[in-house]
Design a protein around this motif. Structure first.
Motif, PDB file in Angstrom:
ATOM      1  N   LEU A  39       0.606  -1.011  -0.007  1.00 47.20           N
ATOM      2  CA  LEU A  39      -0.081  -0.262  -0.235  1.00 47.20           C
ATOM      3  C   LEU A  39       1.024   1.473  -0.152  1.00 47.20           C
ATOM      4  N   LEU A  40       2.357   1.043   0.757  1.00 46.30           N
ATOM      5  CA  LEU A  40       2.464   2.349   0.592  1.00 46.30           C
ATOM      6  C   LEU A  40       3.578   2.992  -0.487  1.00 46.30           C
ATOM      7  N   SER A  41       3.766   1.602  -1.604  1.00 49.51           N
ATOM      8  CA  SER A  41       4.509   2.357  -2.574  1.00 49.51           C
ATOM      9  C   SER A  41       3.514   2.231  -3.897  1.00 49.51           C
ATOM     10  N   ALA A  42       1.979   2.575  -3.313  1.00 48.60           N
ATOM     11  CA  ALA A  42       2.019   1.977  -4.812  1.00 48.60           C
ATOM     12  C   ALA A  42       1.504   4.104  -5.308  1.00 48.60           C
ATOM     13  N   LYS A  43       1.577   4.389  -6.304  1.00 53.28           N
ATOM     14  CA  LYS A  43       1.477   5.491  -7.152  1.00 53.28           C
ATOM     15  C   LYS A  43       0.265   6.595  -6.247  1.00 53.28           C
ATOM     16  N   GLU A  44      -0.805   6.209  -5.886  1.00 50.78           N
ATOM     17  CA  GLU A  44      -1.937   6.610  -5.631  1.00 50.78           C
ATOM     18  C   GLU A  44      -1.146   7.642  -3.867  1.00 50.78           C
ATOM     19  N   MET A  45       0.130   6.639  -3.571  1.00 49.12           N
ATOM     20  CA  MET A  45       0.601   7.622  -2.218  1.00 49.12           C
ATOM     21  C   MET A  45       1.215   9.022  -2.755  1.00 49.12           C
ATOM     22  N   ASP A  46       1.725   9.140  -3.934  1.00 49.11           N
ATOM     23  CA  ASP A  46       2.514  10.187  -4.534  1.00 49.11           C
ATOM     24  C   ASP A  46       1.290  11.036  -4.907  1.00 49.11           C
ATOM     25  N   ASP A  47       0.393  10.981  -5.384  1.00 51.43           N
ATOM     26  CA  ASP A  47      -0.693  11.457  -5.367  1.00 51.43           C
ATOM     27  C   ASP A  47      -1.575  12.267  -3.841  1.00 51.43           C
ATOM     28  N   TYR A  48      -1.645  11.712  -3.313  1.00 52.09           N
ATOM     29  CA  TYR A  48      -2.507  11.507  -1.979  1.00 52.09           C
ATOM     30  C   TYR A  48      -1.177  13.335  -1.812  1.00 52.09           C
ATOM     31  N   LYS A  49      -0.285  12.819  -1.430  1.00 53.56           N
ATOM     32  CA  LYS A  49       0.885  13.742  -1.448  1.00 53.56           C
ATOM     33  C   LYS A  49       0.330  15.078  -1.658  1.00 53.56           C
ATOM     34  N   PHE A  50       0.317  14.711  -3.100  1.00 57.05           N
ATOM     35  CA  PHE A  50       0.280  16.363  -4.427  1.00 57.05           C
ATOM     36  C   PHE A  50      -0.713  16.505  -3.873  1.00 57.05           C
ATOM     37  N   PHE A  51      -1.862  15.932  -3.514  1.00 58.87           N
ATOM     38  CA  PHE A  51      -3.632  17.014  -2.973  1.00 58.87           C
ATOM     39  C   PHE A  51      -3.436  17.481  -1.879  1.00 58.87           C
ATOM     40  N   LEU A  52      -2.224  17.076  -0.464  1.00 57.17           N
ATOM     41  CA  LEU A  52      -2.002  17.707   0.607  1.00 57.17           C
ATOM     42  C   LEU A  52      -1.093  19.137  -0.351  1.00 57.17           C
ATOM     43  N   SER A  53      -0.519  19.033  -0.350  1.00 58.51           N
ATOM     44  CA  SER A  53       0.074  19.969  -1.205  1.00 58.51           C
ATOM     45  C   SER A  53      -0.206  20.899  -1.967  1.00 58.51           C
ATOM     46  N   VAL A  54      -1.526  20.657  -3.176  1.00 57.00           N
ATOM     47  CA  VAL A  54      -2.356  21.376  -3.397  1.00 57.00           C
ATOM     48  C   VAL A  54      -2.963  22.698  -2.077  1.00 57.00           C
ATOM     49  N   CYS A  55      -3.856  22.128  -1.587  1.00 57.91           N
ATOM     50  CA  CYS A  55      -4.571  22.145  -0.738  1.00 57.91           C
ATOM     51  C   CYS A  55      -3.854  23.022  -0.053  1.00 57.91           C
ATOM     52  N   LYS A  56      -2.783  23.196   0.693  1.00 56.65           N
ATOM     53  CA  LYS A  56      -1.778  23.848   1.264  1.00 56.65           C
ATOM     54  C   LYS A  56      -0.898  25.529   0.375  1.00 56.65           C
ATOM     55  N   ASP A  57      -1.231  25.033  -1.334  1.00 51.36           N
ATOM     56  CA  ASP A  57      -0.859  26.400  -1.548  1.00 51.36           C
ATOM     57  C   ASP A  57      -2.007  26.929  -1.995  1.00 51.36           C
ATOM     58  N   LEU A  58      -3.815  26.239  -2.128  1.00 55.03           N
ATOM     59  CA  LEU A  58      -4.787  26.839  -2.345  1.00 55.03           C
ATOM     60  C   LEU A  58      -5.073  27.481  -0.242  1.00 55.03           C
ATOM     61  N   ASN A  59      -4.906  27.402   1.153  1.00 57.47           N
ATOM     62  CA  ASN A  59      -4.860  28.019   1.943  1.00 57.47           C
ATOM     63  C   ASN A  59      -6.103  26.799   2.143  1.00 57.47           C
ATOM     64  N   ILE A  60      -6.382  25.596   1.799  1.00 49.18           N
ATOM     65  CA  ILE A  60      -7.661  24.975   1.998  1.00 49.18           C
ATOM     66  C   ILE A  60      -7.262  24.219   3.631  1.00 49.18           C
ATOM     67  N   LYS A  61      -7.963  23.982   4.564  1.00 52.26           N
ATOM     68  CA  LYS A  61      -6.979  22.806   5.479  1.00 52.26           C
ATOM     69  C   LYS A  61      -8.367  21.540   5.358  1.00 52.26           C
ATOM     70  N   PRO A  62      -8.515  20.862   4.011  1.00 47.74           N
ATOM     71  CA  PRO A  62      -9.586  19.571   5.151  1.00 47.74           C
ATOM     72  C   PRO A  62      -9.051  19.026   5.204  1.00 47.74           C
ATOM     73  N   TYR A  63     -10.381  18.180   5.783  1.00 43.40           N
ATOM     74  CA  TYR A  63     -10.784  17.022   7.045  1.00 43.40           C
ATOM     75  C   TYR A  63     -10.687  16.037   6.807  1.00 43.40           C
ATOM     76  N   ILE A  64      -9.715  15.097   7.044  1.00 43.77           N
ATOM     77  CA  ILE A  64      -9.343  14.064   5.937  1.00 43.77           C
ATOM     78  C   ILE A  64     -10.345  12.727   6.504  1.00 43.77           C
TER      79      ILE A  64
END
Length: 393
Positions: A294-319
């Motif tokens: 699970l930890l080496s799936a490409k989706e993990m990189d995409d999740y990190k990307f999602f978190l980074s985009v939220c920080k760019d947008l000044n959004i704090k998602p409730y995970i």
């Protein structure tokens, strides 16, 4: 000269008509958003116009709706589904949902970054463990089915998003589109975006008028489609009144309903569901996740990307960390250690980004918490509703 004029006149007429239509749509949409209950649009599940639009997200963000980002779990037809339960009395917002099957972290980031939404937009994000079960779980055909041209260009032109995130997105999109052999202009645009050579710079300049015109026309098309959606919505005067929820009473109702269900199968699923959707084919799933990392799936990189985009947008998602179905995961031989490592990694990544997590992993073996092998059921959705209500209160 006459030939040139004869060619230019139709072009000029088309341009003038398009500009006039754009102005007309702006005025009509401004009026309709004041007259209509646009949250009804936000509650449509698997609506291609809504999900692929950029404009609707701006309208719903301006209205103050909370965005629920999820995938196929929003299709579960139970009264506790947030698309049905909200708005809740005591809060000043409604809820809009975005996502469908195969809308995963890359797409969810695009929903936010590919629209002009407000800073501090309320966002809740349901994360599913099954996205991580294969090295490349999201295949090109599934990605393309949810791809939005207008969101693609707006994401890459969004001044709030970092260059690193834009390049990551462009690279992922280019690979998906070229493998699927779809959306050639967008694949080429992504390729040019990633290429810093002199020849690429020349190409960018040469194709700039084409891409600027295409983006303008996509904006007009987006407005036209949303205009058609707005026209059919109920008036704001007929808006559904918020529900008053007694959470303890709601859990008791579900407990009484669950006691009437019959389950005699090894996966602890309701028998009718088990017979219809698994039955004689269940054996093919035996041990199918034994070697999954699970930890080496490409989706993990995409999740990190999602978190980074939220920080760019000044959004704090409730995970919202959706649990696996413990009995089914054991049958697939997705080990408890692998699952626990996944939960811990998601929590660490989220908290390191400054975002709060609703960890529901303790419900892996709570019968009927999930509707099936992977989607929230009545109790699962009610728990999510309650925690969203508390978190954003």
């Amino acid at each position: 000269m006459k030939k040139i004029i004869s060619l230019l006149i139709p072009i000029m007429i088309a341009v003038l008509v398009t500009v006039a239509v754009n102005s007309f749509l702006d005025k009509k949409i401004e009026v309709l958003t004041k007259q209509k209950d646009i949250s009804v649009m936000g509650k449509k599940f698997s609506d291609f116009v809504k999900d692929k639009s950029s404009l609707d997200k701006k309208l719903l963000s301006d209205k103050g709706d909370l965005f629920l980002l999820a995938s196929s779990e929003m299709s579960i037809k139970v009264p506790q589904n947030p698309l049905k339960l909200f708005p809740i009395k005591g809060e000043n917002y409604d809820l809009s949902g975005f996502g469908r099957a195969f809308s995963q972290s890359l797409q969810q980031a695009n929903y936010l970054g590919g629209a002009d939404i407000n800073d501090n937009q309320k966002v809740a994000y349901v994360l599913s463990i099954q996205w991580f079960e294969k090295q490349n779980e999201l295949d090109p055909a599934s990605f393309v089915a949810n791809f939005s041209e207008v969101q693609f260009y707006k994401f890459l032109n969004n001044p709030k998003i970092s260059e690193n995130n834009k390049r990551y997105y462009a690279d992922r999109v280019y690979n998906f589109l070229t493998k699927a052999k779809k959306y050639s202009p967008e694949a080429y645009y992504a390729k040019l975006y990633l290429d810093s050579s002199k020849f690429s710079t020349f190409q960018k300049a040469a194709f700039k008028p084409y891409y600027e015109m295409k983006q303008y026309l996509l904006d007009v098309q987006d407005k036209a489609l949303i205009y058609e959606e707005l026209k059919d919505l109920p008036n704001i005067a007929d808006k559904k009144q918020p529900k008053e929820i007694d959470w303890d009473e709601e859990y008791k109702k579900i407990e009484n309903e669950n006691e009437k269900l019959i389950s005699t199968n090894e996966l602890k699923l309701e028998d009718n569901y088990y017979k219809e959707y698994l039955g004689s084919t269940v054996s093919k799933h035996k041990g199918e996740c034994k070697s999954d990392d699970l930890l080496s799936a490409k989706e993990m990189d995409d999740y990190k990307f999602f978190l980074s985009v939220c920080k760019d947008l000044n959004i704090k998602p409730y995970i919202i960390l959706q649990p696996a179905n413990g009995w089914y995961a054991d049958y697939e031989e997705l080990s408890k250690d692998a699952r626990q490592n996944y939960y811990e990694e998601i929590k660490k990544l989220s908290k390191d980004s400054g975002f709060e997590v609703l960890d529901l992993s303790q419900y892996e073996y709570k019968q009927y918490f999930l509707f099936d092998t992977q989607h929230f059921g009545k109790e699962g959705w009610l728990k999510v509703d309650e925690e969203i209500y508390k978190h954003f209160k």
